[in-house]
Design a protein around this motif. Structure first.
Motif, short mmCIF file in Angstrom:
data_model
loop_
_atom_site.label_atom_id
_atom_site.label_comp_id
_atom_site.label_asym_id
_atom_site.label_seq_id
_atom_site.Cartn_x
_atom_site.Cartn_y
_atom_site.Cartn_z
N LEU A 161 0.80 -1.13 -0.04
CA LEU A 161 -0.04 -0.08 -0.17
C LEU A 161 0.79 1.23 0.01
N SER A 162 1.98 1.08 0.78
CA SER A 162 2.87 2.33 0.68
C SER A 162 3.36 2.62 -0.72
N GLY A 163 3.69 1.90 -1.55
CA GLY A 163 3.97 1.94 -2.92
C GLY A 163 2.83 2.39 -3.55
N VAL A 164 1.60 2.00 -3.50
CA VAL A 164 0.54 2.46 -4.34
C VAL A 164 0.38 3.94 -3.72
N VAL A 165 0.33 4.26 -2.63
CA VAL A 165 0.20 5.90 -1.94
C VAL A 165 1.33 6.43 -2.70
N ALA A 166 2.47 6.02 -2.80
CA ALA A 166 3.76 7.03 -3.28
C ALA A 166 3.32 7.09 -4.84
N MET A 167 3.04 6.10 -5.62
CA MET A 167 2.78 6.38 -6.96
C MET A 167 1.46 7.30 -7.12
N ALA A 168 0.50 7.07 -6.20
CA ALA A 168 -0.54 8.05 -6.41
C ALA A 168 -0.28 9.32 -5.91
N THR A 169 0.38 9.70 -5.20
CA THR A 169 0.73 11.01 -4.77
C THR A 169 1.95 11.76 -5.56
N ASP A 170 2.66 10.81 -6.24
CA ASP A 170 3.91 11.36 -6.97
C ASP A 170 4.75 12.02 -6.17
N GLU A 171 4.94 11.37 -4.79
CA GLU A 171 5.98 12.36 -3.98
C GLU A 171 6.51 11.30 -3.01
N ASP A 172 7.80 11.58 -2.39
CA ASP A 172 7.97 10.64 -1.40
C ASP A 172 7.31 10.48 -0.31
N LEU A 173 6.86 9.19 -0.13
CA LEU A 173 5.84 9.12 1.11
C LEU A 173 6.49 8.99 2.60
N ARG A 174 5.97 9.80 3.40
CA ARG A 174 6.55 9.78 4.64
C ARG A 174 6.47 8.24 5.21
N GLN A 175 7.53 7.43 5.60
CA GLN A 175 7.39 6.42 5.90
C GLN A 175 7.30 6.10 7.56
N ARG A 176 6.32 5.24 7.87
CA ARG A 176 6.21 5.11 9.12
C ARG A 176 7.32 4.27 9.90
N PRO A 177 7.61 4.55 11.12
CA PRO A 177 8.82 3.67 11.65
C PRO A 177 8.45 2.27 11.72
N ARG A 178 9.19 1.45 11.39
CA ARG A 178 8.74 -0.01 11.53
C ARG A 178 9.33 -0.45 12.67
N ILE A 179 8.39 -1.15 13.58
CA ILE A 179 8.86 -1.70 15.11
C ILE A 179 8.66 -3.12 14.91
N GLU A 180 9.69 -4.06 15.29
CA GLU A 180 9.66 -5.40 15.54
C GLU A 180 9.47 -5.57 16.84
N ILE A 181 8.97 -6.24 17.68
CA ILE A 181 8.79 -6.60 19.14
C ILE A 181 9.23 -8.10 19.48
N ALA A 182 10.26 -8.03 20.18
CA ALA A 182 10.51 -9.59 20.45
C ALA A 182 10.55 -9.72 21.91
N PHE A 183 9.96 -10.80 22.32
CA PHE A 183 9.93 -11.07 23.78
C PHE A 183 10.13 -12.48 24.28
#
Length: 1061
Positions: free
Chosen positions: A443-465
């Motif tokens: 979806l990030s790629g779709v949004v980036a293509m639709a907006t024709d601009e560098d999408l502000r990426q959300r920080p990716r968080i991996e949680i290990a316990f």
């Protein structure tokens, strides 16, 4: 006065000794030097005022609690320049200085009155005793000093001998029984010559009898002056006014005259006051004020409601226009693309035909190339066409460049909506295109293509316990045991298990919300050991209960959360786009402008409310989204719609995990990972959904045909389905999972697997029953107390954690205060009916108290004001409870999300200032015009505003600290208890801490200031008896305001510190 009230007269002794002594001295000196009438008055007043200033400090020191300005009090009491006829008439007799009481006689008179109470005679003295009782000793009579004797009016020790020329007291003077001197009557008194009532044998109007057997002894003048209860006959009667002590005039039509008046007061309406009116009938003005206030409030509410409605209609029109434009743009793009493809095909065919016509050789060559090249060209064109939809060129062709510019620089609603819906439609088109081509694009790629601009990426968080164990503090009960696993970004994990398995507890521990527990184990964030609470600005937690504001619309709820929690650097257009995406993905378009609704007022459906509850966290673009039973209570269609929206979020790299109860097979297959817990918080499986059946098949557990796998596994863990002997014991499943993954197995779990049933039951329940049985009751209580205290500390630490690793800068306190203020204002406007009921009850209370508790001149209206303090405190305090009692859970959720507590509290208080201003007007419009006190309505209003401000702060404290029922009980009891205590224990320290004492004092002082002249002794006696000070009016208001501020601070402290258990 009565003996009980005698101490109240003590300070008045000094007052009269000073003022009346100065009067006598001035009279004597003026009489010796001046003969003309005008000159007498000028000299008399000048000398009296001059000498009054000399003694002013002493008067202020001794009588400061009832006298503010000695000059003003002298003018109001003894300035007879308006009508000095009685002075001139008495002076014409030529012996006035010889007949006026000296300081010693005045002192003796008041001391005797204090000791003997209401008895109208004094103790025996030099001139009047058992052996010498002349006519001048009788009430209303006086004598002249003996011939050749000089009278020193300043002498406070020795009595002059007054035994000659005894006659009736001059009109306008009083002659006490047992003294042979005269005292001038103050302004506001009526002291004419008395006449004998032959029917009763008393001298009217003073009710004393002439001495028997002395026919030549006629009735004289007045015989005493004290408080109004003791000497009511001296006061100018109500319905008349007395410009001098010997003149009583009927009050004219259109005017009214209260008791002790020196002038008549004009009525607000001439027709409301008949001749000899004692008060004016101003109830009609109160009714007019109520009507005017009601009209103003109706206009405000209707105008505001109309404004909100028009604004919503305008937004709806802008949205509809934007949607139409976006759809038309997409359709035009599709038509343009189709026409372009058709034109290219026709051009290729025409070129082939022409080439064949000119040359067969060339035709063959062209034919060969047409077999290879045109398909490639066509393929390239198709590829280009597909890429064009998401490339910068195509975006520019369909207005993407304009939209991009509009997104950053859009200001009007129309521009913002056009930008948002344009992007949404392009995203839909691109998603459909990718689905048709089976292109695995996020979806990030779709949004980036639709907006024709560098999408502000959300920080990716991996949680290990690893080896997470939760033990309840105090009772040592284990809630989770040795849970290990990993939650990956871009995946949706489902947490399942039987009731009591610790599903919600596990997610709360991962989110850092497991308060009141001791946590062991390790939690890694992106491979680093960092506190999860440092990322709370980008962690969304959806509670099981639908905590949504019922008096706001769906869009208003989502928009408020977006403005407060999205990055401050995002433009408004981008925030609108985020909200519109969430509304679109959750299927909330049909109800976006509908109120969510409450228990009393029906709103949207339960499924829609659940989706709004989830949308509150989705609009803040979280990196981690944790949901507690989001599908509970939803039908299959709503659950499927919700899961699709969450899958869409996961495509952007969001780490999603949720507690789910018995999902359908379709929903179950939409999850990426499954965490299965057994009772006691022990893991049974954690891995991909696609491999769970394979794992349990290896343990000998096979899901029967046409049975939903998660339902079958939960039935096994509940003990409903019995395992085969080959599959082993259900209690060994957690151990077998740990061994399967190579996790370290706790020793007690190994012992339980060897057949120790007591240990098994102990680990399943999380504690040893035998050990629990041995615990004493005191130990259990201590453990519970430690649990509560530990929980409060953990909650405070979580909400006050200053470390922030989320790299998201949300709006500050001031901007959040602005957002909260707008939300609270909308809520109050939609609760106008409740406000109207509050105003109606206040108005009825004002009518009842104003009618029943009439103003008493003896107590300056203290009784009516006492009831006023109680009634206004009770009603306004209960009204203030609604500000916080009904929104505690909403505040807890918003605070846990990182919103400002100060902004929330201040916005509530700011909106309540409207009630602080209006409620006193509503009450006084009835009470004041029915009660008609002497103080002005403005003075009463200022005091009442301070009272309402104070009790509103107390109401906040009760609302936050207590449960709603207890808070209402405290609000009803506290004003009554504090009022009774402050009235009974006036001099105690605790009484000074009661706000009711200061409120009542302010009201009484405001009224007492209007009583002067003949009322001076009554005022001083009453204020001394109650312990009030006439200079404390401003102090009382400041103390009430300070109490309001202090209680607001206490309320805010309780709101921040105390959370639900």
């Amino acid at each position: 006065m009565a003996a009980a009230g005698a101490p109240a007269l003590l300070p008045t002794t000094l007052l009269l000794l000073l003022l009346l002594l100065l009067y006598g001295v001035s009279v004597a000196e003026a009489w010796q030097d001046i003969t003309t009438k005008d000159a007498i008055l000028l000299g008399l007043n000048g000398k009296m005022k001059e000498m009054t200033r000399v003694f002013a400090p002493q008067v202020k020191r001794e009588l400061g609690y009832c006298i503010q300005d000695t000059d003003a009090e002298w003018d109001a009491t003894f300035n007879f320049s308006g009508d000095p006829k009685f002075l001139v008439d008495c002076m014409k007799k030529g012996d006035l200085p010889q007949r006026v009481c000296t300081a010693a006689e005045l002192k003796f008179y008041f001391e005797s009155i204090i000791r003997r109470g209401k008895k109208n005679y004094v103790r025996p003295n030099k001139n009047c005793n058992l052996t010498s009782w002349i006519d001048g000793c009788e009430p209303g009579w006086g004598c002249t000093a003996d011939a050749g004797k000089e009278v020193d009016l300043r002498d406070a020790e020795n009595f002059p001998s007054r035994t000659v020329d005894c006659q009736g007291c001059c009109p306008g003077f009083l002659c006490p029984r047992g003294l042979t001197c005269m005292i001038p009557c103050p302004l506001g008194a009526y002291c004419p010559q008395s006449t004998l009532n032959k029917a009763t044998g008393v001298c009217d109007p003073y009710n004393y009898q002439p001495p028997p057997g002395q026919p030549n002894h006629t009735c004289g003048g007045a015989d005493r002056w004290s408080d109004v209860m003791s000497t009511d006959d001296v006061f100018c009667p109500a319905g008349y006014y007395c410009p001098s002590p010997i003149l009583k005039i009927d009050c004219s039509s259109g005017f009214y005259c209260r008791k002790g008046s020196t002038t008549q007061t004009k009525c607000l309406s001439k027709g409301s006051c008949k001749p000899n009116s004692t008060t004016q009938d101003i109830t009609i003005f109160g009714a007019m004020l109520v009507v005017a206030l009601s009209l103003v409030l109706l206009i405000i509410y209707n105008f505001s409601d109309q404004l909100l409605t028009n604004r919503e209609k305008k937004q709806a029109k802008s949205r509809e226009a934007a949607v139409r434009l976006a759809k038309e743009t997409v359709q035009a793009r599709e038509r343009w693309r189709s026409a372009k493809d058709v034109a290219k095909k026709h051009a290729a065919g025409l070129q082939t035909s022409l080439t064949r016509t000119f040359s067969r050789k060339k035709s063959l060559g062209t034919h060969e190339s047409s077999k290879g090249h045109p398909p490639e060209e066509h393929g390239a064109e198709e590829s280009g066409g597909k890429n064009t939809g998401g490339s910068p060129t195509a975006a520019a062709e369909v207005g993407g460049d304009k939209k991009k510019k509009g997104g950053k620089h859009a200001h009007t609603q129309s521009q913002i909506f056009q930008y948002a819906y344009g992007q949404i439609e392009k995203e839909k088109a691109l998603e459909q295109e990718m689905e048709q081509n089976s292109n695995n694009l996020s979806l990030s790629g779709v949004v980036a293509m639709a907006t024709d601009e560098d999408l502000r990426q959300r920080p990716r968080i991996e949680i290990a316990f690893k080896d997470i164990t939760l033990i309840l503090k105090g009772s040592k009960k284990k809630l989770l045991r040795s849970v290990s696993g990993k939650l990956m970004p871009g995946r949706v994990a489902a947490v399942m298990g039987p009731s009591g398995a610790g599903k919600t507890t596990l997610l709360s521990a991962i989110a850092g919300k497991a308060t009141g527990c001791a946590t062991t184990g390790t939690i890694l964030i992106n491979g680093k050991q960092e506190p999860i609470r440092a990322y709370k600005k980008i962690i969304g937690f959806v509670p099981q209960d639908d905590i949504v504001h019922g008096n706001l619309t769906v869009q208003e709820n989502l928009w408020f959360n977006a403005r407060c929690r999205l990055p401050v650097e995002m433009s408004q257009a981008e925030k609108v786009l985020v909200v519109e995406r969430v509304i679109e993905s959750l299927g909330l378009q049909p109800v976006r402008d509908s109120l969510v609704g409450t228990v009393e007022k029906r709103g949207i459906s339960g499924g829609q409310r659940k989706r709004v509850n989830v949308g509150l966290e989705m609009v803040m673009e979280p990196s981690v989204l944790i949901l507690d039973e989001p599908t509970s209570g939803l039908d299959s269609a709503s659950s499927l719609l919700l899961l699709r929206a969450l899958r869409r979020e996961a495509m952007e790299g969001v780490n999603i995990s949720m507690v789910v109860h018995q999902p359908s097979y379709t929903l179950y297959n939409m999850f990426d990972d499954l965490i299965l817990l057994a009772k006691g918080g022990m893991p049974v499986y954690h891995g991909p959904v696609k491999k769970v059946e394979e794992y349990f098949k290896g343990l000998g557990i096979v899901v029967p045909d046409r049975v939903n796998p998660p339902d079958y596994y939960i039935d096994i863990l509940e003990g409903i389905v019995k395992l085969d002997m080959n599959a082993g014991n259900v209690k060994d499943l957690p151990l077998r999972w740990m061994l399967h993954n190579g996790y370290e197995v706790p020793r007690d779990m190994l012992q339980s697997s060897s057949g120790s049933k007591s240990s098994l039951s102990g680990e399943a329940g999380g504690h040893a029953p035998q050990a629990e049985a041995k615990k004493s009751l005191l130990g259990e209580l201590w453990g519970n107390l430690r649990d509560i205290l530990g929980q409060k500390k953990d909650e405070y630490d979580y909400n006050k954690s200053s470390e922030d690793l989320s790299n998201r800068r949300t709006p500050g306190k001031l901007r959040q205060y602005k957002y909260y203020l707008g939300r609270c204002g909308k809520q109050r406007l939609r609760e106008s009916s409740i406000q109207g009921v509050d105003f109606l009850i206040l108005g009825l209370a004002g009518i009842c108290l104003g009618t029943l508790a009439k103003v008493s001149d003896e107590s300056f209206g203290a009784l009516g004001y006492t009831y006023t303090v109680i009634a206004v405190s009770l009603l306004c305090m209960i009204g203030a409870l609604r500000s916080f009692s009904l929104e505690k859970i909403h505040y807890w959720r918003e605070r846990a999300a990182g919103m400002s507590s100060l902004a929330y509290f201040m916005s509530k208080d700011t909106i309540d200032h409207f009630n602080t201003i209006v409620k006193p007007i509503v009450y006084l419009s009835m009470f004041y015009f029915f009660n008609n006190p002497r103080s002005s309505i403005w003075e009463n209003y200022v005091v009442l505003v301070a009272v309402v401000y104070c009790v509103t702060g107390i109401g906040y404290t009760f609302a936050i600290f207590f449960q709603p029922g207890s808070a209402q009980l405290w609000s009803a009891l506290l004003p009554v208890v504090l009022t009774l205590f402050s009235n009974e224990q006036k001099d105690s320290v605790f009484a000074n801490l009661c706000y009711t004492k200061w409120a009542l004092e302010a009201f009484v002082i405001a009224n007492a200031q209007r009583y002067s002249g003949v009322w001076l002794i009554t005022r001083c006696g009453s204020l001394m008896k109650t312990g009030y000070d006439i200079d404390h009016k401003i102090t009382c208001i400041l103390v009430l305001a300070a109490n309001g501020i202090v209680f607001r601070c206490i309320a805010f402290f309780c709101m921040v510190i105390f959370q639900k258990h």
